[in-house]
Scaffold this motif. Structure first.
Motif, mmCIF file in Angstrom:
data_model
loop_
_atom_site.group_PDB
_atom_site.id
_atom_site.type_symbol
_atom_site.label_atom_id
_atom_site.label_comp_id
_atom_site.label_asym_id
_atom_site.label_seq_id
_atom_site.Cartn_x
_atom_site.Cartn_y
_atom_site.Cartn_z
ATOM 1 N N MET A 55 0.863 -1.162 0.000
ATOM 2 C CA MET A 55 0.000 0.000 0.000
ATOM 3 C C MET A 55 0.911 1.227 0.000
ATOM 4 S SD MET A 55 -1.571 2.573 1.832
ATOM 5 C CE MET A 55 -1.300 2.296 3.563
ATOM 6 N N ASP A 62 0.868 5.543 -0.094
ATOM 7 C CA ASP A 62 -0.001 6.679 0.160
ATOM 8 C C ASP A 62 0.844 7.941 0.263
ATOM 9 O OD1 ASP A 62 -2.641 7.432 0.491
ATOM 10 O OD2 ASP A 62 -2.428 7.570 2.658
ATOM 11 N N SER A 76 -2.385 6.971 -4.123
ATOM 12 C CA SER A 76 -3.008 5.999 -3.234
ATOM 13 C C SER A 76 -3.114 4.695 -4.010
ATOM 14 C CB SER A 76 -4.377 6.501 -2.795
ATOM 15 O OG SER A 76 -4.970 5.546 -1.945
ATOM 16 N N GLN A 96 -2.772 0.337 -4.121
ATOM 17 C CA GLN A 96 -2.743 -0.964 -3.460
ATOM 18 C C GLN A 96 -2.333 -1.986 -4.502
ATOM 19 O OE1 GLN A 96 -4.327 -1.829 -0.304
ATOM 20 N NE2 GLN A 96 -5.487 0.033 0.173
#
Ligand SMILES: [Zn+2]
Length: 168
Positions: free
Chosen positions: A61, A63, A82, A84
């Motif tokens: 992940m 961010d 962002s 994943q």
């Protein structure tokens, strides 16, 4: 200061390890062509594990925000990141599975996988090829006369523009 992290991808996934940290944008050199500047850092969480088919996986992940260069005005475009990703560890066992379309995202089975480089890979995939501000937010930049990419005509136009400016 955060340090560049190297993991053993097979062990990391098998043991279900976790790692969090910040990758400074200035160190992600493959992003350089798209960037307006190298400010900031990207927060990441990496988790090892296995999927339902007992294949080793790394869940990543990412961010944060990076400053891209707007392709219209060449100004700063703050771009939120962002991402994943569920990466398959490409062991010999998993090797035959990489033909699956969903599994094109893989991590080499290696004792020294650079985590920041994984972060960089995902960000490269996530950012637009030609980032721009919204239509009414900026106007095209006039190329600098010294820019080798500028055509001689553009340089002449700029020169004429500057002459007119000096006259007023
Ligand atoms: Zn712009």
């Amino acid at each position: 200061m955060s340090a560049r992290a190297l993991i053993d991808s097979v062990e990391f996934a098998r043991a279900g390890e976790q790692l969090t940290g910040n990758a400074p944008v200035s160190e992600l050199t493959r992003l350089a062509d798209s960037l307006f500047d190298t400010e900031g850092a990207l927060y990441f969480e990496l988790k090892g594990g296995q999927d339902a088919r007992q294949r080793l996986r790394l869940h990543l992940m990412v961010d944060g925000g990076i400053n891209l260069q707007c392709q219209r005005c060449l100004g700063k475009l703050v771009y939120p990141v962002s991402v994943q990703a569920n990466l398959l560890v490409l062991t010999a066992d998993a090797g035959g599975e990489t033909g699956e379309i969903e599994d094109l995202d893989g991590v080499p089975a290696s004792a020294a996988v650079d985590v920041w480089s994984l972060v960089e890979d995902e960000v490269l995939l996530a950012i637009p090829l030609s980032p721009r501000h919204a239509e009414n937010e900026c106007s095209p930049a006039v190329k600098e006369a010294g820019d080798p990419a500028a055509s001689p005509f553009a340089a002449l136009a700029k020169l004429a523009q500057e002459r007119n400016k000096n006259r007023t």
